[in-house]
Enzyme design. Structure first.
Site, PDB file in Angstrom:
ATOM      1  N   ASP A   6       0.812  -1.208   0.000  1.00 15.31           N
ATOM      2  CA  ASP A   6       0.000   0.000   0.000  1.00 15.31           C
ATOM      3  C   ASP A   6       0.855   1.271   0.000  1.00 15.31           C
ATOM      4  O   ASP A   6       0.398   2.334  -0.395  1.00 15.31           O
ATOM      5  CB  ASP A   6      -0.913  -0.018   1.234  1.00 15.31           C
ATOM      6  N   MET A  43      -8.803   4.635   1.923  1.00 17.50           N
ATOM      7  CA  MET A  43      -8.941   5.865   1.160  1.00 17.50           C
ATOM      8  C   MET A  43      -7.673   6.207   0.390  1.00 17.50           C
ATOM      9  O   MET A  43      -7.661   7.114  -0.418  1.00 17.50           O
ATOM     10  CB  MET A  43      -9.266   7.035   2.101  1.00 17.50           C
ATOM     11  N   ARG A  44      -6.602   5.487   0.640  1.00 20.02           N
ATOM     12  CA  ARG A  44      -5.337   5.860   0.031  1.00 20.02           C
ATOM     13  C   ARG A  44      -5.390   5.764  -1.485  1.00 20.02           C
ATOM     14  O   ARG A  44      -4.789   6.563  -2.191  1.00 20.02           O
ATOM     15  CB  ARG A  44      -4.219   4.971   0.570  1.00 20.02           C
ATOM     16  N   ALA A  45      -6.148   4.801  -1.975  1.00 19.81           N
ATOM     17  CA  ALA A  45      -6.218   4.604  -3.421  1.00 19.81           C
ATOM     18  C   ALA A  45      -6.791   5.846  -4.100  1.00 19.81           C
ATOM     19  O   ALA A  45      -6.271   6.300  -5.120  1.00 19.81           O
ATOM     20  CB  ALA A  45      -7.070   3.381  -3.729  1.00 19.81           C
ATOM     21  N   VAL A  81      -4.132   8.619  -4.032  1.00 22.76           N
ATOM     22  CA  VAL A  81      -3.024   8.375  -4.966  1.00 22.76           C
ATOM     23  C   VAL A  81      -3.496   8.564  -6.409  1.00 22.76           C
ATOM     24  O   VAL A  81      -2.799   9.149  -7.233  1.00 22.76           O
ATOM     25  CB  VAL A  81      -2.432   6.960  -4.764  1.00 22.76           C
TER      26      VAL A  81
END
Ligand SMILES: [Zn+2]
Length: 706
Positions: free
Chosen positions: A194, A275-277, A280
């Site tokens: 991740d 939520m990182r996707a 990014v």
């Protein structure tokens, strides 16, 4: 210019170059993971692009690369006087070797000097060196767990923190993380996965194109070196300028409502975690727009960002093809576009209702995204969908996306239906039965490697560790790792008069230093060798065997082991799961394990021997535990049993600790597993004895046998 550049900036690695360049434009994208087989020139491409990164301004003499415009107030070499000029140097590419020590990575505190001279002496490690540069980890999936933890901490906090014996050092460590991995050698831990903003697949077929191009350029170079160098120097200069221009443009890039919806919808469609996707993807799409010289993010940018940012984040099982299902991607994008259009139309209708009068509109809004017309779509911006930009290297998104579609789409459809993933040649050899389910997992007895190891922290076998309880003191071997204060003072005390001690403190010399001996637990490499042949496949028994292996896998996960799985059946043995820290992968392989055919026990043992040999090269300190799950039978080829015995004795001679889980059942028993255990120098346990709640002195048995 670097002469390697023209030989690496070639077809086949466009998407890798693009991913790296996007990080150069926007470091917030968060790094690149390159997946692919060995020998695909990943390293040279990474080096070539790193050489294009803009120079950085640094405080002269600071070992922590402080920015003269804003020096780190806590810099161990500071405080620095503000100096707007500073010095300039090229951006560094720092390589982290897979077998590096933790000291090498985080830096080392010099206790000798601390005690003897009273100064806090810190020798910076690779994290300090990589600050404001690139940290490159080849074969990042083989990185030791404790190094991964350090890396995750640094990536999350942008700093490195070292503490030993109450002395601590903290310094900034922000870097572009670039890793390569060969997925066949095991997956990455999800937390580390991740951390990489983007992934790129590098395939062997592209490598062929690349080689052709390299040869072509080599010939051009030989024909006229001067002209060749001039041409590429120009190319390189243009790319540098384009990076600088894109960086300058980045803050002005606008993410419209439509593309934001598309980003959210795509992440939802591919069921990515967290939520990182989304973040990014948004950053990547923004960087793509800046790279193309635009101030508006288009649907094409979002599509390209999804292909780079999502493949490693979607939920998938180990047999899924890499990459994304592009048809699904296009559907998600189109649906979100329509929804955005509809929402915009409704908004416009409301605006009309609420406006005092059509002529009073203070700002006639030319923004196409907000507009009510059909132009409000993704390609609404004028010239929005071309690669644009006048720079030397267009992003070539169609080219990059193309081959991935061809590779991944059909496979993704075919794999889940296949009952025998990766069965290989063995499948043809014997009567195959569909895989049987695994029995319910249970808590197993603790199987341990005898003796005292020195492996990475874990919960299985006894080991000398950095943490754990102190069991004694000794003279340090090499650098002092953990000071044993009492023993050191005791060693210094008799010499005080001779050393002319005058003041209050003791006079401590280097020779007085004593190191603490600590004992804790280490993780091991648990390699399962599982008989999947016809002799084991009596259906009910295979359920029990799978249940046992699954239980041992869960146990291995809790003890922070690496696990691997060798199976043998039919014509030979197969490495069904290369050693990995991902127990999920192990469980998935087990579930689909095909059974039936002959019993090539010797092949299974020899395969295990080979796997252990390679793993020993990789990490000699991680001690293996071999768990052979078998009834001891061997068939196929001449003299199957004597060959198996020889293979077992070969393993025993290599010093590996092993356990045989005897799966023989029924009223008439041959006791072959016991014979195998003797040849292996292993303990033999039955399936029943494997359960933690069985009354049996199993642990003692294991230790006694070894
Ligand atoms: Zn500094």
């Amino acid at each position: 210019m670097s002469i390697t550049y023209p030989f690496t900036a070639v077809v086949g690695q466009d998407d890798l170059r693009l991913a790296l360049l996007l990080n150069a434009v926007s470091p917030a994208v968060g790094g690149v993971l390159v997946r692919g087989e060995k020998g695909t020139a990943k390293t040279t491409t990474v080096r070539a692009v790193a050489a294009l990164l803009p120079d950085v301004a640094v405080v002269p003499g600071c070992r922590f690369s402080c920015d003269p415009a804003a020096p780190d107030p806590g810099c161990p070499d500071g405080p620095h006087d503000p100096d707007p000029a500073g010095a300039r140097r090229a951006t560094k590419l720092v390589e982290l070797p897979v077998g590096a020590s933790e000291d090498r990575l985080v830096g080392a505190l010099d206790f000798e000097r601390a005690l003897a001279e009273g100064v806090k002496a810190f020798e910076p490690g690779l994290l300090a060196e990589a600050h404001r540069g690139v940290l490159y980890v080849d074969e990042v999936n083989l990185l030791n767990d404790h190094l991964v933890d350090v890396l995750l901490d640094a990536a999350a906090t942008g700093a490195s923190y070292v503490e030993r014996e109450g002395v601590s050092v903290r310094h900034a460590a922000r870097f572009l993380l670039v890793g390569t991995m060969n997925p066949e050698e095991g997956e990455l831990r999800p937390q580390l996965l991740d951390r990489f903003g983007l992934t790129v697949e590098v395939t062997a077929s592209r490598e062929t194109d690349e080689r052709v191009e390299v040869v072509r350029r080599r010939l051009a170079y030989d024909a006229d070196p001067a002209a060749f160098a001039a041409r590429w120097a120009e190319e390189e200069r243009r790319t540098r300028e384009r990076i600088a221009a894109a960086r300058a443009l980045l803050p002005s890039v606008v993410l419209g409502d439509t593309v934001l919806r598309q980003i959210a919808a795509t992440c939802a469609a591919f069921e990515v975690d967290g939520m990182r996707a989304d973040i990014v993807m948004a950053r990547t799409a923004t960087a793509l727009a800046a790279w193309a010289g635009r101030t508006e993010v288009t649907a094409d940018d979002v599509r390209q960002a999804a292909l780079l940012a999502l493949p490693h984040r979607r939920r998938r099982n180990p047999f899924d093809a890499p990459g994304l299902d592009e048809q699904k991607l296009d559907e998600a994008l189109e649906q979100a576009r329509q929804e955005a259009e509809q929402a915009a139309a409704e908004q416009a209708a409301n605006d009309v209702d609420e406006r005092p009068g059509p002529d009073d509109d203070p700002e006639p809004d030319p923004d196409p995204d907000g507009g009510p017309g059909p132009d409000g779509g993704p390609e609404g911006g004028p010239g929005g969908d071309g690669p644009g930009g006048g720079g030397g290297v267009p992003p070539q998104r169609e080219d990059t996306a193309g081959p991935e579609a061809g590779d991944s789409a059909p496979d993704a459809g075919a794999e889940p239906a296949s009952p025998q993933p990766g069965a290989g040649a063995g499948a043809a050899a014997g009567a195959e039965q569909p895989p049987s389910a695994a029995g319910e997992p249970y808590r197993t007895r603790a199987l341990t490697v005898p003796g005292l190891g020195e492996g990475a922290a874990g919960r299985r076998s006894r080991a000398r560790t950095a943490q754990g309880r102190t069991t004694g003191a000794e003279l340090p071997h090499g650098r002092l790792a953990a000071l044993h204060l009492t023993a050191t003072l005791r060693a210094a005390a008799p010499h005080q008069r001779a050393r002319g001690r005058a003041g209050a403190g003791l006079v401590v010399r280097r020779a007085d230093l004593r190191q603490a001996v600590r004992e804790g637990r280490e993780g091991n490499l648990v390699l399962f060798v599982v008989d999947a042949s016809g002799s084991m496949a009596a259906r009910k028994r295979m359920v029990a065997v799978k249940g046992a292996v699954l239980s041992l896998l869960l146990d291995a996960y809790q003890r922070r082991d690496k696990v691997g799985l060798v199976t043998f059946r039919g014509a030979g043995a197969e490495l069904a799961l290369p050693p990995t820290s991902s127990v999920d992968a192990g469980a998935a392989r087990l579930e689909k394990l095909p059974t039936g055919g002959r019993t090539p026990l010797a092949a299974g043992l020899l395969r295990a021997h080979e796997v252990l040999r390679v793993e020993r090269l990789r990490d000699a300190s991680r001690r293996p535990l071999l768990v052979v799950v078998t009834d001891g039978r061997a068939t196929g080829g001449p003299e199957p049993l004597p060959r198996a015995a020889r293979a077992a004795r070969l393993l025993a001679a290599s010093g590996v600790a092993s356990v045989v889980v005897d799966c023989e059942t029924g009223p008439v028993r041959l006791g072959l597993a016991g014979t195998l255990a003797r040849d292996l120098g292993a303990a033999a346990v039955t399936l029943e004895e494997l359960r933690a709640d069985t009354v049996s002195a199993l642990v003692k048995d294991v230790r006694r046998a070894a």
